[in-house]
Motif scaffolding. Structure first.
Motif, PDB file in Angstrom:
ATOM      1  N   GLN A   2       0.920  -1.179   0.019  1.00 36.20           N
ATOM      2  CA  GLN A   2       0.184   0.104  -0.141  1.00 36.20           C
ATOM      3  C   GLN A   2       0.964   1.369   0.016  1.00 36.20           C
ATOM      4  OE1 GLN A   2      -3.660   0.472  -0.205  1.00 36.20           O
ATOM      5  NE2 GLN A   2      -2.587   2.392  -0.528  1.00 36.20           N
ATOM      6  N   GLU A   3       1.971   1.385   0.796  1.00 33.58           N
ATOM      7  CA  GLU A   3       2.824   2.277   0.600  1.00 33.58           C
ATOM      8  C   GLU A   3       3.479   2.595  -0.643  1.00 33.58           C
ATOM      9  OE1 GLU A   3       5.806   1.498   3.827  1.00 33.58           O
ATOM     10  OE2 GLU A   3       4.298   1.640   5.418  1.00 33.58           O
ATOM     11  N   VAL A   4       4.002   1.541  -1.521  1.00 34.19           N
ATOM     12  CA  VAL A   4       4.507   1.375  -2.559  1.00 34.19           C
ATOM     13  C   VAL A   4       3.469   2.121  -3.492  1.00 34.19           C
ATOM     14  CG1 VAL A   4       5.235   0.144  -4.624  1.00 34.19           C
ATOM     15  CG2 VAL A   4       6.089  -0.291  -2.317  1.00 34.19           C
ATOM     16  N   ASN A   5       2.302   1.754  -3.405  1.00 34.13           N
ATOM     17  CA  ASN A   5       1.174   2.288  -4.466  1.00 34.13           C
ATOM     18  C   ASN A   5       0.960   3.714  -4.004  1.00 34.13           C
ATOM     19  OD1 ASN A   5       0.781  -0.270  -5.431  1.00 34.13           O
ATOM     20  ND2 ASN A   5      -1.090  -0.795  -4.245  1.00 34.13           N
ATOM     21  N   ASN A   6       1.050   3.923  -2.940  1.00 34.35           N
ATOM     22  CA  ASN A   6       0.692   5.605  -2.693  1.00 34.35           C
ATOM     23  C   ASN A   6       1.875   6.224  -2.970  1.00 34.35           C
ATOM     24  OD1 ASN A   6      -1.646   4.876  -1.256  1.00 34.35           O
ATOM     25  ND2 ASN A   6      -0.511   5.125   0.847  1.00 34.35           N
ATOM     26  N   LEU A   7       3.158   5.703  -2.934  1.00 32.61           N
ATOM     27  CA  LEU A   7       4.216   6.488  -3.504  1.00 32.61           C
ATOM     28  C   LEU A   7       4.089   6.614  -4.918  1.00 32.61           C
ATOM     29  CD1 LEU A   7       7.140   7.701  -3.244  1.00 32.61           C
ATOM     30  CD2 LEU A   7       8.023   5.490  -3.457  1.00 32.61           C
ATOM     31  N   SER A  46      12.103  11.752 -11.276  1.00 31.83           N
ATOM     32  CA  SER A  46      13.109  12.519 -10.036  1.00 31.83           C
ATOM     33  C   SER A  46      12.634  12.007  -8.707  1.00 31.83           C
ATOM     34  CB  SER A  46      13.034  13.875 -10.327  1.00 31.83           C
ATOM     35  OG  SER A  46      11.656  14.301 -10.085  1.00 31.83           O
ATOM     36  N   ILE A  47      12.857  10.496  -8.441  1.00 30.25           N
ATOM     37  CA  ILE A  47      12.454  10.352  -7.025  1.00 30.25           C
ATOM     38  C   ILE A  47      13.554  10.606  -6.081  1.00 30.25           C
ATOM     39  CG2 ILE A  47      10.632   8.720  -7.603  1.00 30.25           C
ATOM     40  CD1 ILE A  47      12.912   6.379  -7.431  1.00 30.25           C
ATOM     41  N   THR A  48      13.337  10.712  -4.766  1.00 33.50           N
ATOM     42  CA  THR A  48      14.517  10.913  -3.832  1.00 33.50           C
ATOM     43  C   THR A  48      14.854   9.854  -3.314  1.00 33.50           C
ATOM     44  OG1 THR A  48      12.944  10.841  -2.008  1.00 33.50           O
ATOM     45  CG2 THR A  48      12.883  12.920  -3.004  1.00 33.50           C
ATOM     46  N   PHE A  49      16.146   9.754  -2.795  1.00 32.24           N
ATOM     47  CA  PHE A  49      16.783   8.692  -1.996  1.00 32.24           C
ATOM     48  C   PHE A  49      15.747   7.887  -1.269  1.00 32.24           C
ATOM     49  CE2 PHE A  49      18.780   6.393   1.391  1.00 32.24           C
ATOM     50  CZ  PHE A  49      19.452   5.533   0.686  1.00 32.24           C
ATOM     51  N   GLU A  50      14.719   8.600  -0.386  1.00 35.96           N
ATOM     52  CA  GLU A  50      14.068   7.828   0.346  1.00 35.96           C
ATOM     53  C   GLU A  50      13.283   7.052  -0.137  1.00 35.96           C
ATOM     54  OE1 GLU A  50      14.509   7.235   3.534  1.00 35.96           O
ATOM     55  OE2 GLU A  50      16.606   8.424   3.699  1.00 35.96           O
ATOM     56  N   GLN A  51      12.417   7.588  -1.214  1.00 36.67           N
ATOM     57  CA  GLN A  51      11.570   6.773  -2.106  1.00 36.67           C
ATOM     58  C   GLN A  51      12.043   5.770  -2.770  1.00 36.67           C
ATOM     59  OE1 GLN A  51      10.246  10.407  -4.651  1.00 36.67           O
ATOM     60  NE2 GLN A  51       8.427  10.821  -3.048  1.00 36.67           N
ATOM     61  N   ALA A  52      13.561   5.913  -3.372  1.00 35.63           N
ATOM     62  CA  ALA A  52      14.009   4.891  -4.085  1.00 35.63           C
ATOM     63  C   ALA A  52      14.274   3.681  -3.058  1.00 35.63           C
ATOM     64  CB  ALA A  52      15.293   5.318  -4.404  1.00 35.63           C
ATOM     65  N   LEU A  53      14.636   4.096  -1.833  1.00 37.22           N
ATOM     66  CA  LEU A  53      14.882   2.971  -0.831  1.00 37.22           C
ATOM     67  C   LEU A  53      13.578   2.298  -0.350  1.00 37.22           C
ATOM     68  CD1 LEU A  53      16.871   1.795   1.254  1.00 37.22           C
ATOM     69  CD2 LEU A  53      16.246   3.472   2.897  1.00 37.22           C
ATOM     70  N   LEU A  54      12.504   2.859  -0.307  1.00 34.57           N
ATOM     71  CA  LEU A  54      11.176   2.485  -0.082  1.00 34.57           C
ATOM     72  C   LEU A  54      10.649   1.425  -0.888  1.00 34.57           C
ATOM     73  CD1 LEU A  54       7.967   4.047   1.185  1.00 34.57           C
ATOM     74  CD2 LEU A  54       7.955   2.382  -0.802  1.00 34.57           C
ATOM     75  N   LEU A  55      11.175   1.671  -2.388  1.00 29.56           N
ATOM     76  CA  LEU A  55      10.823   0.707  -3.314  1.00 29.56           C
ATOM     77  C   LEU A  55      11.676  -0.600  -3.571  1.00 29.56           C
ATOM     78  CD1 LEU A  55      10.349   3.277  -6.348  1.00 29.56           C
ATOM     79  CD2 LEU A  55       8.459   2.181  -4.994  1.00 29.56           C
ATOM     80  N   PHE A  87      -7.233 -11.356   0.107  1.00 31.68           N
ATOM     81  CA  PHE A  87      -8.186 -10.224  -0.703  1.00 31.68           C
ATOM     82  C   PHE A  87      -7.480  -9.107  -0.748  1.00 31.68           C
ATOM     83  CE2 PHE A  87     -12.004 -13.324  -0.707  1.00 31.68           C
ATOM     84  CZ  PHE A  87     -12.302 -12.853  -2.061  1.00 31.68           C
ATOM     85  N   SER A  88      -7.010  -8.485   0.334  1.00 27.77           N
ATOM     86  CA  SER A  88      -6.583  -7.258   0.199  1.00 27.77           C
ATOM     87  C   SER A  88      -5.100  -7.259  -0.408  1.00 27.77           C
ATOM     88  CB  SER A  88      -6.276  -6.884   1.925  1.00 27.77           C
ATOM     89  OG  SER A  88      -5.515  -5.649   2.148  1.00 27.77           O
ATOM     90  N   LEU A  89      -4.434  -8.214  -0.199  1.00 26.91           N
ATOM     91  CA  LEU A  89      -3.105  -8.281  -1.033  1.00 26.91           C
ATOM     92  C   LEU A  89      -3.414  -8.456  -2.517  1.00 26.91           C
ATOM     93  CD1 LEU A  89      -0.187  -8.386  -1.380  1.00 26.91           C
ATOM     94  CD2 LEU A  89      -0.235 -10.980  -0.965  1.00 26.91           C
ATOM     95  N   PHE A  90      -4.359  -9.137  -2.802  1.00 25.17           N
ATOM     96  CA  PHE A  90      -4.608  -9.186  -4.352  1.00 25.17           C
ATOM     97  C   PHE A  90      -5.251  -7.876  -4.602  1.00 25.17           C
ATOM     98  CE2 PHE A  90      -7.529 -10.313  -7.797  1.00 25.17           C
ATOM     99  CZ  PHE A  90      -7.023 -11.269  -8.578  1.00 25.17           C
ATOM    100  N   SER A  91      -5.693  -7.072  -4.082  1.00 25.28           N
ATOM    101  CA  SER A  91      -6.443  -5.976  -4.547  1.00 25.28           C
ATOM    102  C   SER A  91      -5.327  -4.912  -4.634  1.00 25.28           C
ATOM    103  CB  SER A  91      -7.444  -5.440  -3.582  1.00 25.28           C
ATOM    104  OG  SER A  91      -7.851  -4.186  -3.769  1.00 25.28           O
ATOM    105  N   LYS A  92      -4.433  -4.782  -3.872  1.00 22.56           N
ATOM    106  CA  LYS A  92      -3.132  -3.757  -3.759  1.00 22.56           C
ATOM    107  C   LYS A  92      -2.412  -4.223  -4.983  1.00 22.56           C
ATOM    108  CE  LYS A  92      -3.785  -2.485   0.814  1.00 22.56           C
ATOM    109  NZ  LYS A  92      -5.286  -2.791   1.096  1.00 22.56           N
ATOM    110  N   ALA A  93      -2.207  -5.601  -5.100  1.00 18.82           N
ATOM    111  CA  ALA A  93      -1.443  -6.080  -6.097  1.00 18.82           C
ATOM    112  C   ALA A  93      -1.939  -5.479  -7.590  1.00 18.82           C
ATOM    113  CB  ALA A  93      -1.246  -7.360  -6.222  1.00 18.82           C
ATOM    114  N   GLU A  94      -3.187  -5.797  -7.755  1.00 18.38           N
ATOM    115  CA  GLU A  94      -3.974  -5.250  -8.965  1.00 18.38           C
ATOM    116  C   GLU A  94      -3.714  -3.786  -8.994  1.00 18.38           C
ATOM    117  OE1 GLU A  94      -8.149  -6.725  -8.963  1.00 18.38           O
ATOM    118  OE2 GLU A  94      -7.463  -7.936 -10.587  1.00 18.38           O
ATOM    119  N   LYS A  95      -3.797  -3.106  -8.070  1.00 24.42           N
ATOM    120  CA  LYS A  95      -3.773  -1.515  -7.931  1.00 24.42           C
ATOM    121  C   LYS A  95      -2.497  -1.222  -8.548  1.00 24.42           C
ATOM    122  CE  LYS A  95      -4.648   2.657  -7.307  1.00 24.42           C
ATOM    123  NZ  LYS A  95      -5.513   3.481  -7.988  1.00 24.42           N
ATOM    124  N   PHE A  96      -1.568  -2.041  -7.960  1.00 23.36           N
ATOM    125  CA  PHE A  96       0.091  -1.505  -8.357  1.00 23.36           C
ATOM    126  C   PHE A  96       0.070  -1.852  -9.955  1.00 23.36           C
ATOM    127  CE2 PHE A  96       4.004  -3.016  -9.839  1.00 23.36           C
ATOM    128  CZ  PHE A  96       5.102  -2.262  -9.307  1.00 23.36           C
TER     129      PHE A  96
END
Length: 207
Positions: free
Chosen positions: A11-16, A24-33, A66-75
């Motif tokens: 979910q954090e990845v999707n939000n990002l 032009s992502i930041t280091f912290e964003q690259a680290l999250l991914l 179900f939640s994981l499946f939904s978030k994977a589809e969103k990604f």
């Protein structure tokens, strides 16, 4: 539970990805991914955990799946083409530059102090022990050695900090966006299989 952590982190990845300027992502964003991929790319553990959880709480497993499946589809529905042009190696190297600069500066200072101490020590070796020159230079030499020891300890500390930060964040250097896409596809497949298996088990139980 690992599968629950994956759901939250995805979910954090999707939000990002939905909110950041991808090229032009930041280091912290690259680290999250990259940490998401690093932490969860071994999917066998997820399957093992899900199998154990099925016997303890199939309903909760079903909800999480179900939640994981939904978030994977969103990604997978998000446009992440901007990530393809990101220089993750460069982001990693730029992040380490301040650590490297502090270490190199401290090392130069330590090296200079060692040379000064060595010159004093060498001079003492050629002076008579009871000479005035020896008596005046000896405490200065000891003080310079103590100064060097302090500087050298700082070099070791900064080197360890540099190595620890390099180890902690090296996943950014190795990261490729396609790795993340492949992993999320796999997670979608795993969560979908879990949902299907639970549905089938419920059907068998009612027959």
């Amino acid at each position: 539970m690992m599968i629950q952590q994956i759901t939250q982190r995805l979910q954090e990845v999707n939000n990002l990805l939905a909110t950041c300027k991808q090229d032009s992502i930041t280091f912290e964003q690259a680290l999250l991914l990259s940490l998401f991929y690093k932490d969860f790319n071994e999917t066998n553990q997820i399957v093992t955990e899900a199998a154990a959880m099925f016997h303890d709480d199939a309903e909760q497993l079903n909800e999480i799946s179900f939640s994981l499946f939904s978030k994977a589809e969103k990604f997978l529905s998000l446009d992440n083409l901007g990530l393809q042009s990101v220089d993750f190696e460069g982001i990693f190297n730029d992040h380490l530059k301040p650590y490297e600069a502090k270490y190199e500066e401290a090392k130069d200072i330590s090296t200079g102090l060692w040379r000064e101490y060595s010159a004093m020590s060498n001079r003492l070796d050629f002076l008579p022990l009871d000479s005035e020159d020896y008596k005046s230079l000896d405490p200065l030499c000891d003080a310079k050695k103590a100064e060097y020891d302090t500087a050298h300890a700082r070099v070791n500390l900064l080197y360890n900090e540099l190595q620890q930060e390099r180890d902690r964040t090296f996943c950014v250097y190795c990261f490729k966006p396609v790795f993340l896409s492949v992993l999320v596809e796999r997670l979608k497949g795993i969560s979908g299989s879990i949902i299907s298996d639970i549905r089938r088990m419920k059907g068998d139980a009612h027959e």
